[in-house]
Design a protein around this motif. Structure first.
Motif, PDB file in Angstrom:
ATOM      1  N   ALA A  93     -27.846  37.716   3.194  1.00 30.61           N
ATOM      2  CA  ALA A  93     -29.194  38.244   2.990  1.00 30.61           C
ATOM      3  C   ALA A  93     -29.204  39.764   2.924  1.00 30.61           C
ATOM      4  CB  ALA A  93     -30.119  37.770   4.109  1.00 30.61           C
ATOM      5  N   SER A  94     -28.156  40.405   3.424  1.00 35.28           N
ATOM      6  CA  SER A  94     -28.086  41.871   3.420  1.00 35.28           C
ATOM      7  C   SER A  94     -27.544  42.430   2.113  1.00 35.28           C
ATOM      8  CB  SER A  94     -27.196  42.362   4.570  1.00 35.28           C
ATOM      9  OG  SER A  94     -25.820  42.066   4.308  1.00 35.28           O
ATOM     10  N   SER A  95     -27.170  41.563   1.171  1.00 34.40           N
ATOM     11  CA  SER A  95     -26.491  42.023  -0.043  1.00 34.40           C
ATOM     12  C   SER A  95     -27.410  42.810  -0.967  1.00 34.40           C
ATOM     13  CB  SER A  95     -25.856  40.845  -0.785  1.00 34.40           C
ATOM     14  OG  SER A  95     -26.828  39.865  -1.111  1.00 34.40           O
ATOM     15  N   ARG A  96     -28.619  42.306  -1.209  1.00 34.45           N
ATOM     16  CA  ARG A  96     -29.562  43.023  -2.077  1.00 34.45           C
ATOM     17  C   ARG A  96     -30.971  42.774  -1.550  1.00 34.45           C
ATOM     18  NH1 ARG A  96     -28.757  42.956  -8.392  1.00 34.45           N
ATOM     19  NH2 ARG A  96     -29.852  44.930  -8.081  1.00 34.45           N
ATOM     20  N   PRO A  97     -31.829  43.796  -1.488  1.00 31.34           N
ATOM     21  CA  PRO A  97     -33.104  43.657  -0.795  1.00 31.34           C
ATOM     22  C   PRO A  97     -34.297  43.224  -1.632  1.00 31.34           C
ATOM     23  CG  PRO A  97     -32.724  45.955  -1.301  1.00 31.34           C
ATOM     24  CD  PRO A  97     -31.505  45.210  -1.768  1.00 31.34           C
ATOM     25  N   THR A  98     -34.226  43.322  -2.963  1.00 34.49           N
ATOM     26  CA  THR A  98     -35.445  43.182  -3.763  1.00 34.49           C
ATOM     27  C   THR A  98     -35.676  41.763  -4.267  1.00 34.49           C
ATOM     28  OG1 THR A  98     -35.223  45.494  -4.452  1.00 34.49           O
ATOM     29  CG2 THR A  98     -36.715  44.127  -5.736  1.00 34.49           C
ATOM     30  N   ALA A  99     -34.637  41.056  -4.688  1.00 31.27           N
ATOM     31  CA  ALA A  99     -34.799  39.731  -5.287  1.00 31.27           C
ATOM     32  C   ALA A  99     -35.147  38.697  -4.224  1.00 31.27           C
ATOM     33  CB  ALA A  99     -33.519  39.329  -6.017  1.00 31.27           C
ATOM     34  N   VAL A 100     -36.367  38.173  -4.266  1.00 30.84           N
ATOM     35  CA  VAL A 100     -36.837  37.247  -3.239  1.00 30.84           C
ATOM     36  C   VAL A 100     -36.088  35.917  -3.312  1.00 30.84           C
ATOM     37  CG1 VAL A 100     -38.727  36.213  -4.562  1.00 30.84           C
ATOM     38  CG2 VAL A 100     -38.923  36.416  -2.084  1.00 30.84           C
ATOM     39  N   ASN A 101     -35.533  35.558  -4.482  1.00 25.97           N
ATOM     40  CA  ASN A 101     -34.797  34.297  -4.600  1.00 25.97           C
ATOM     41  C   ASN A 101     -33.614  34.227  -3.655  1.00 25.97           C
ATOM     42  OD1 ASN A 101     -36.129  34.952  -7.230  1.00 25.97           O
ATOM     43  ND2 ASN A 101     -35.474  32.860  -7.706  1.00 25.97           N
ATOM     44  N   LEU A 102     -33.015  35.359  -3.348  1.00 30.79           N
ATOM     45  CA  LEU A 102     -31.894  35.400  -2.411  1.00 30.79           C
ATOM     46  C   LEU A 102     -32.301  34.825  -1.071  1.00 30.79           C
ATOM     47  CD1 LEU A 102     -29.064  36.425  -1.462  1.00 30.79           C
ATOM     48  CD2 LEU A 102     -30.167  38.626  -1.004  1.00 30.79           C
ATOM     49  N   PHE A 103     -33.413  35.307  -0.539  1.00 29.56           N
ATOM     50  CA  PHE A 103     -33.877  34.865   0.778  1.00 29.56           C
ATOM     51  C   PHE A 103     -34.434  33.443   0.713  1.00 29.56           C
ATOM     52  CE2 PHE A 103     -34.602  39.418   0.055  1.00 29.56           C
ATOM     53  CZ  PHE A 103     -33.631  39.925   0.894  1.00 29.56           C
ATOM     54  N   TRP A 104     -35.101  33.133  -0.403  1.00 27.57           N
ATOM     55  CA  TRP A 104     -35.665  31.798  -0.601  1.00 27.57           C
ATOM     56  C   TRP A 104     -34.563  30.740  -0.584  1.00 27.57           C
ATOM     57  CZ3 TRP A 104     -34.554  28.783  -4.957  1.00 27.57           C
ATOM     58  CH2 TRP A 104     -35.331  27.623  -5.117  1.00 27.57           C
ATOM     59  N   ALA A 105     -33.472  31.004  -1.286  1.00 25.41           N
ATOM     60  CA  ALA A 105     -32.377  30.039  -1.346  1.00 25.41           C
ATOM     61  C   ALA A 105     -31.702  29.881   0.019  1.00 25.41           C
ATOM     62  CB  ALA A 105     -31.352  30.470  -2.395  1.00 25.41           C
ATOM     63  N   LEU A 106     -31.478  30.980   0.710  1.00 24.29           N
ATOM     64  CA  LEU A 106     -30.850  30.913   2.029  1.00 24.29           C
ATOM     65  C   LEU A 106     -31.748  30.204   3.043  1.00 24.29           C
ATOM     66  CD1 LEU A 106     -29.277  34.480   2.173  1.00 24.29           C
ATOM     67  CD2 LEU A 106     -28.036  32.308   1.991  1.00 24.29           C
ATOM     68  N   ASP A 107     -33.056  30.413   2.935  1.00 22.54           N
ATOM     69  CA  ASP A 107     -33.990  29.707   3.819  1.00 22.54           C
ATOM     70  C   ASP A 107     -33.975  28.205   3.541  1.00 22.54           C
ATOM     71  OD1 ASP A 107     -34.736  32.020   5.098  1.00 22.54           O
ATOM     72  OD2 ASP A 107     -36.581  32.312   3.945  1.00 22.54           O
ATOM     73  N   ARG A 108     -33.853  27.838   2.281  1.00 24.61           N
ATOM     74  CA  ARG A 108     -33.751  26.415   1.948  1.00 24.61           C
ATOM     75  C   ARG A 108     -32.495  25.805   2.556  1.00 24.61           C
ATOM     76  NH1 ARG A 108     -35.248  24.334  -4.047  1.00 24.61           N
ATOM     77  NH2 ARG A 108     -33.901  22.664  -3.262  1.00 24.61           N
ATOM     78  N   MET A 109     -31.399  26.536   2.520  1.00 28.43           N
ATOM     79  CA  MET A 109     -30.162  26.038   3.114  1.00 28.43           C
ATOM     80  C   MET A 109     -30.325  25.858   4.621  1.00 28.43           C
ATOM     81  SD  MET A 109     -27.992  25.535   0.635  1.00 28.43           S
ATOM     82  CE  MET A 109     -26.327  25.550   1.321  1.00 28.43           C
ATOM     83  N   GLU A 110     -31.024  26.799   5.253  1.00 30.94           N
ATOM     84  CA  GLU A 110     -31.248  26.701   6.699  1.00 30.94           C
ATOM     85  C   GLU A 110     -32.127  25.493   7.032  1.00 30.94           C
ATOM     86  OE1 GLU A 110     -32.095  29.733  10.328  1.00 30.94           O
ATOM     87  OE2 GLU A 110     -33.396  29.956   8.570  1.00 30.94           O
ATOM     88  N   LYS A 111     -33.154  25.259   6.237  1.00 30.96           N
ATOM     89  CA  LYS A 111     -34.028  24.100   6.471  1.00 30.96           C
ATOM     90  C   LYS A 111     -33.244  22.799   6.331  1.00 30.96           C
ATOM     91  CE  LYS A 111     -38.340  26.331   5.010  1.00 30.96           C
ATOM     92  NZ  LYS A 111     -39.394  26.390   3.965  1.00 30.96           N
TER      93      LYS A 111
END
Length: 356
Positions: A93-111
């Protein structure tokens, strides 16, 4: 000519599920090279250094990256596996701050991980659930892009001149792209669009990627310097602007590659429709407006030396290199998602589209 949208998969899982295979976009157009990433650190580095780029592709890579990372932990307990997963998720999640898909995909993996903890979970079963979720994220993106393309095509007419900025094509997604999806689908229908691609300084995604991708697919594409957008609009060569998006705020402001907002201002002046093609995964209703979007700033070297044999600026000159800018919702004719075409008022209609 090949159809790039159908033949190139820019991010995928290896056959043995132990690595992520990416098309190294930093080498295009001179070299088409696929690289094998075997660790989470490899995936982080590939995202940071733009080997894999485009908001959807970043999300897919991150999902695969966290999966291969925990798979290779050889954890002895579910607790150890979860702790390792959390560290890797936060790291990616620390790789790039602007693209929301990064966090969205990681949150899906966590769920998916949390859901797999019900009952008496076995480590191998948890890993399989994570693999399935990562693959689902990729498959869904392919379907989303095709739907965006179909919706956007209803707003366009055969023979139109279309201006695009940066690269929102097949190599930035699972397939088809977002802003380029209607171009590919239009080609299949014989629409014969004329595409004008801005070079997209300083990283030249339009020149290196969009121009390459469209020309490979046999589409009529003309490359422009970024500062030529006004003259081609004034000459009547542009009937629509199509761009992608890395984040949509609750009020309809959008963040996209630097230079997008200037094109939107020009389109407004020349009365040309300006369309933003964005998956619903890029809609961030927790972000009130564009002022709240964190804009990534990149190194001076990208401006002063990256593409030159000799430095193209005085040594030690100060630089400002934001990777994105924000386009005001007032300049956007419509935001097109896989769920349909959203028009003002964005404040209400974005909420409604996410409820579907």
């Amino acid at each position: 000519m090949i159809n790039t949208a159908n033949t190139i998969q820019s991010v995928k899982l290896s056959e043995d599920n132990d690595a992520v295979i990416i098309l190294n976009q930093t080498l295009l157009p001179g070299q088409k090279k696929f690289e094998t990433l075997t660790t989470t650190e490899d995936v982080w580095e590939a995202i940071v250094h733009l080997k894999v780029r485009g908001a959807p592709a970043i999300g897919i890579a991150a999902a695969y990256g966290v999966y291969i990372g925990v798979k290779k932990m050889n954890a002895e307990s579910v607790r150890d596996l979860y702790d390792g997963f959390t560290k890797m998720k936060n790291y990616l999640a620390s790789s790039r701050p602007t693209a929301v898909n990064l966090f969205w995909a990681l949150d899906r993996m966590e769920k998916r991980f949390n859901h797999s903890l019900k009952g008496e979970p076995i480590i191998d079963e948890i890993l399989e659930e994570l693999r399935k979720e990562a693959e689902l994220i990729r498959l869904e993106d392919e379907q989303v892009c095709e739907a965006i393309g179909k919706h956007t095509l209803t707003l366009l007419k055969p023979g139109m001149g279309i201006l695009t900025h940066c690269n929102a094509g097949a190599i930035a997604t699972a397939k088809y792209g977002t802003a380029l999806a209607p171009i590919y689908l239009g080609k299949q229908k014989g629409y014969d669009f004329r595409v004008y691609a801005g070079e997209t300084r300083p990283l030249l995604q339009g020149a290196r990627l969009t121009a390459w991708e469209l020309s490979e697919a046999g589409i009529d594409v003309t490359l422009l310097c970024d500062n030529m957008a006004s003259i081609v609009m004034n000459e009547g060569k542009i009937q629509a602007v199509l761009v992608g998006c890395d984040r949509v705020a609750a009020n309809g402001d959008t963040a996209n590659k630097i230079g997008t907002s200037g094109i939107a201002i020009l389109a407004k002046h020349y009365n040309i429709p300006f369309y933003v093609c964005a998956p619903t995964s890029t809609i961030d209703l927790t972000c009130e407006n564009g002022d709240e979007i964190l804009i990534e700033e990149r190194s001076a070297e990208e401006i002063t030396t990256k593409w030159y044999v000799e430095p193209m600026a005085p040594k030690g000159i100060k630089t400002y290199n934001p990777a994105f800018d924000v386009t005001s919702h007032e300049l956007i004719t419509a935001i097109i998602t896989e769920e349909g075409i959203i028009k003002p008022s964005y404040q209400e209609n974005l909420k409604n589209i996410q409820k579907r």
